[in-house]
Design a protein around this motif. Structure first.
Motif, short mmCIF file in Angstrom:
data_model
loop_
_atom_site.label_atom_id
_atom_site.label_comp_id
_atom_site.label_asym_id
_atom_site.label_seq_id
_atom_site.Cartn_x
_atom_site.Cartn_y
_atom_site.Cartn_z
N TYR A 64 3.86 6.10 -2.43
CA TYR A 64 5.07 6.92 -2.42
C TYR A 64 6.06 6.65 -3.56
O TYR A 64 6.92 7.48 -3.82
N CYS A 65 6.00 5.50 -4.19
CA CYS A 65 7.14 5.07 -5.01
C CYS A 65 6.85 4.90 -6.49
O CYS A 65 7.77 4.94 -7.32
N THR A 66 5.56 4.68 -6.85
CA THR A 66 5.27 4.30 -8.23
C THR A 66 5.62 5.39 -9.24
O THR A 66 5.99 5.08 -10.37
N ALA A 67 5.52 6.63 -8.84
CA ALA A 67 5.74 7.72 -9.79
C ALA A 67 7.12 7.62 -10.44
O ALA A 67 7.27 7.91 -11.63
N CYS A 68 8.13 7.20 -9.68
CA CYS A 68 9.50 7.10 -10.22
C CYS A 68 9.89 5.67 -10.57
O CYS A 68 10.70 5.46 -11.47
N HIS A 69 9.39 4.69 -9.83
CA HIS A 69 9.91 3.32 -9.97
C HIS A 69 8.92 2.36 -10.62
O HIS A 69 9.23 1.17 -10.72
N GLY A 70 7.76 2.85 -11.07
CA GLY A 70 6.78 1.98 -11.71
C GLY A 70 5.92 1.25 -10.69
O GLY A 70 6.34 1.03 -9.55
N ASP A 71 4.72 0.86 -11.10
CA ASP A 71 3.78 0.32 -10.10
C ASP A 71 4.17 -1.06 -9.59
O ASP A 71 3.67 -1.50 -8.56
N GLN A 72 5.05 -1.76 -10.30
CA GLN A 72 5.52 -3.05 -9.80
C GLN A 72 7.03 -3.05 -9.55
O GLN A 72 7.64 -4.10 -9.45
N GLY A 73 7.62 -1.86 -9.48
CA GLY A 73 9.07 -1.79 -9.28
C GLY A 73 9.86 -2.05 -10.55
O GLY A 73 11.07 -2.32 -10.50
N GLN A 74 9.17 -1.96 -11.69
CA GLN A 74 9.84 -2.24 -12.96
C GLN A 74 10.66 -1.06 -13.47
O GLN A 74 11.35 -1.18 -14.48
N GLY A 75 10.62 0.04 -12.76
CA GLY A 75 11.39 1.21 -13.17
C GLY A 75 10.53 2.17 -13.95
O GLY A 75 9.49 1.80 -14.52
N GLY A 76 10.93 3.43 -13.93
CA GLY A 76 10.20 4.47 -14.65
C GLY A 76 11.17 5.59 -14.92
O GLY A 76 12.19 5.38 -15.58
N THR A 77 10.87 6.76 -14.39
CA THR A 77 11.84 7.85 -14.55
C THR A 77 13.09 7.58 -13.71
O THR A 77 14.10 8.23 -13.89
N ASN A 78 13.00 6.65 -12.78
CA ASN A 78 14.20 6.27 -12.03
C ASN A 78 14.33 4.75 -11.94
O ASN A 78 13.62 4.03 -12.61
N ILE A 122 0.84 -1.21 0.00
CA ILE A 122 0.00 0.00 0.00
C ILE A 122 0.87 1.25 0.00
O ILE A 122 0.66 2.20 -0.77
N LEU A 123 1.91 1.24 0.83
CA LEU A 123 2.82 2.39 0.90
C LEU A 123 3.55 2.59 -0.43
O LEU A 123 3.77 3.72 -0.86
N TYR A 124 3.94 1.47 -1.04
CA TYR A 124 4.66 1.57 -2.31
C TYR A 124 3.82 2.29 -3.36
O TYR A 124 4.32 3.17 -4.07
N GLN A 125 2.55 1.92 -3.44
CA GLN A 125 1.67 2.58 -4.42
C GLN A 125 1.55 4.07 -4.13
O GLN A 125 1.42 4.89 -5.03
N GLN A 137 8.36 2.51 10.93
CA GLN A 137 7.38 1.49 10.57
C GLN A 137 7.19 1.42 9.06
O GLN A 137 7.19 0.35 8.45
N GLN A 138 7.03 2.59 8.45
CA GLN A 138 6.83 2.63 7.00
C GLN A 138 8.05 2.09 6.26
O GLN A 138 7.92 1.40 5.24
N VAL A 139 9.25 2.40 6.76
CA VAL A 139 10.46 1.93 6.10
C VAL A 139 10.57 0.41 6.21
O VAL A 139 10.92 -0.27 5.23
N TYR A 140 10.23 -0.14 7.37
CA TYR A 140 10.21 -1.60 7.51
C TYR A 140 9.23 -2.23 6.52
O TYR A 140 9.53 -3.23 5.85
N ASP A 141 8.04 -1.64 6.41
CA ASP A 141 7.02 -2.21 5.52
C ASP A 141 7.46 -2.15 4.05
O ASP A 141 7.32 -3.12 3.32
N LEU A 142 7.97 -1.00 3.65
CA LEU A 142 8.43 -0.86 2.27
C LEU A 142 9.58 -1.82 1.97
O LEU A 142 9.64 -2.43 0.90
N SER A 143 10.48 -1.96 2.92
CA SER A 143 11.60 -2.89 2.74
C SER A 143 11.06 -4.30 2.55
O SER A 143 11.54 -5.06 1.69
N ALA A 144 10.07 -4.67 3.36
CA ALA A 144 9.51 -6.02 3.28
C ALA A 144 8.88 -6.26 1.91
O ALA A 144 9.09 -7.32 1.29
N TRP A 145 8.12 -5.28 1.41
CA TRP A 145 7.48 -5.46 0.10
C TRP A 145 8.53 -5.62 -1.00
O TRP A 145 8.42 -6.50 -1.87
#
Lengths: 186, 419
Positions: free
Chosen positions: A71-85, A66-69, A136-144
């Motif tokens: 905070y992170c998708t804008a640069c890294h893609g919705d599945q972590g496949q990469g984007g602008t970064n 949930i956190l990944y969607q 807490q958020q960093v632990y969760d994001l790391s886990a995902w």
């Protein structure tokens, strides 16, 4: 040079010698101030590979998704496949690491320490709001991210004792350059 | 209009002049914006402006760093090496590479913290640091990723690239500050210490682990660049200086030094600045920048204007020490002849070289090759790739070839040499 002159000359040499000796001795400059553990802790944010520095708490991939969607998708893609970064997710593939041309360096195929992931997310992410995530958020994001890269199972919990023990897929492939083997072992 | 008796006021305004004190400081022909700078027809008949509080470049000189389109906070700008003379990079033309933009730091509240394996963890203000015995070093800083467009990239090797666009993540300054060994004496660093974390206070809190042997050898924390306070984009008010070592480890906006007995395995020294080797392994901690040289004047986009004498000019450097020699080839690397080196030849610094030759309109591939005082020689394309690994474009120091075409135009010729 007469005897008196020589004596004076030697005396001057001796003085110069003393002066330079004292100048080279350990000098107390009286600059700076000694700080206590509480003050150190305010800036001492690094997480060592041993896990030293990891805070209390634990994270799960489900919460991280949930956190990944968010905070992170804008640069890294919705599945972590990469984007602008950077691309973040790719399972370890020996062929990729052997191929010519820059391999795509992801958490799953390149990062040697899981602790580095927690350290880096906490200090520098998200790029437009660095340092804004809770532990807490960093632990969760790391886990995902670790789950997506096949390092942990979906329901595994990561915390200060499990994170440093994770075996990253590429960790055994890293070695130190000769220049540092020489420099670090004296 | 007393100071400009020969000029009509409207002409002056058309030429873009503004008669402010600042404009006068730029010289009689100060110009702004896009307008063409103006010079009176005879400067000996015009009283010039008075002394200025802050000097400016001639309005006829408008150097710029190269910015790739779309450069963001985590980006880079390149020193225009082809327009420089000598070894010192003007501070405002020093290359930039940031991971999260340029932080604004108040020097009045700035402190450097040193802790870890020390007897006395301490903080030092900027004024404290300036009161320690000072030392200076004229040396280069080169980004670890400098010259990566000379590596085999998926999109191929470019031909229309200038020396600055190729290798402009390289600059030279006189840096002034304190030897790190002096500060470590002050805090009582442990003899067990083998590594030191250096960490900045930018928005990435960028950190690198540095071997203690280097720290005690010639590392400095520096607060001045070319005689004045370090520029914000170079780490104001304090940066780490590791002469001859990859730029990324010369941490800017330095805030914290942690003394330890192991490396910290930060993101940049694990997932980024490592060499993916041909055997599938990854080499860590390749800090020293290899011998390298670059022809800066007879290179793209220069066009040979006439037949006859031409002087090849360029710079050579090595993280391993002083440059011992530079050789020039005019025939694609088959034959080599020694270039003249310009004094001063300094440790871990740019050295200028020159080589004159006669060009009669023939097609040539020219190149330079540096050798340092350790007898290490700049590698060719194939050897450089073998040395660094096919999966990395960091530390690309391969010999740079330039092709002079029969019509006088010049292109970057790595594609031909690598083929």
């Amino acid at each position: 040079m007469n005897r008196l002159g020589a004596g004076i000359f030697l005396a001057v040499l001796g003085l110069v010698g003393c002066a330079s000796t004292s100048n080279n001795a350990r000098q107390d400059y009286g600059l700076g101030r000694v700080i206590d553990a509480a003050e150190i802790a305010q800036w001492d944010i690094d997480i060592k590979p041993s896990g030293e520095g990891l805070p209390d708490g634990e994270g799960t991939a489900a919460a991280g998704a949930i956190l990944y969607q968010q905070y992170c998708t804008a640069c890294h893609g919705d599945q972590g496949q990469g984007g602008t970064n950077d691309r973040l997710v790719a399972a370890f593939d020996r062929e990729v690491n052997y191929s010519t041309g820059s391999p795509t360096r992801t958490i799953g195929n390149y990062w040697p320490y899981a602790t580095t992931l927690f350290d880096y997310i906490r200090r520098a992410m998200p790029h437009n709001a660095p340092g804004s995530l809770t532990n807490q958020q960093v632990y969760d994001l790391s886990a995902w991210l670790l789950f997506q890269n096949g390092v942990i199972a979906e329901n595994d919990v990561i915390n200060r004792s499990t994170l440093p023990q994770l075996q990253m897929p590429a960790s055994g492939l890293f070695y130190w350059s000769d220049e540092v083997v020489d420099l670090a072992t004296d | 209009m007393k100071d400009f008796p020969l000029l009509d006021r409207r002409e002056v305004l058309k030429a873009g002049l503004r008669f402010s004190t600042a404009t006068l400081g730029m010289g009689a022909a100060g110009a702004f914006g896009q307008s063409v700078p103006f010079a009176p027809p005879d400067s000996t008949k015009v009283l010039g402006p008075p002394p200025s509080a802050l000097g400016q470049r001639s309005p006829f000189e408008t150097p710029q760093k190269f910015l790739r389109p779309g450069t963001a906070a985590a980006g880079a700008s390149f020193t225009p090496l082809e327009i420089l003379h000598g070894i010192i990079t003007p501070a405002d033309l020093h290359f930039e590479r940031h991971h999260a933009g340029i932080p604004v730091i108040d020097p009045g509240s700035f402190e450097l913290m040193i802790h870890g394996l020390v007897d006395r963890p301490m903080k030092f203000t900027l004024n404290d640091l300036k009161r320690f015995p000072a030392t200076s070093k004229i040396c280069f800083i080169e980004c670890s990723g400098n010259g990566r467009q000379a590596a085999s990239l998926p999109d191929g090797l470019p031909e229309d690239i200038t020396p600055g666009q190729l290798d402009g993540l390289f600059s030279v300054s006189e840096w002034t500050g304190v030897k790190l060994s002096t500060l470590l004496d002050e805090v009582g660093a442990s003899r067990r210490a083998t590594w030191m974390l250096a960490e900045g206070q930018d928005a990435a809190v960028m950190g690198r682990s540095i071997p203690m042997r280097k720290v005690l050898d010639d590392a400095m924390v520096v607060y001045a660049q070319n005689g004045e306070a370090i520029r914000p984009e170079q780490g104001y008010p304090l940066r780490l200086l590791l002469p001859g070592w990859e730029g990324n480890a010369n941490v800017k906006w330095l805030r914290r030094l942690e003394i330890s007995d192991a490396p910290f395995m930060m993101r940049d020294e694990t997932s980024k600045y490592t060499d993916a080797m041909a055997d599938g392994r990854m080499r860590m901690f390749t800090f020293e920048m290899a011998p390298k040289s670059l022809i800066t004047n007879l290179s793209y986009p220069y066009v040979m204007q006439r037949k006859g004498f031409h002087e090849i000019r360029g710079i050579a450097w090595s993280g391993g020490g002083k440059i011992a020699r530079v050789d020039i080839s005019l025939d694609g690397g088959r034959n080599w002849a020694r270039a003249a080196l310009q004094e001063p030849v300094l440790d871990k610094c740019a050295t200028c070289f020159r080589y004159g030759f006669d060009w009669q309109g023939e097609e040539r591939i020219i190149m330079s090759r540096a050798t340092d005082e350790q007898c290490n020689t700049q590698l060719g394309y194939v050897d450089n790739e073998a040395n660094r690994g096919p999966g990395t474009s960091y530390h690309n120091s391969a010999i740079r070839p330039w092709k002079i075409h029969a019509d006088g135009h010049i292109t970057f010729a790595m594609k031909e040499v690598a083929a």
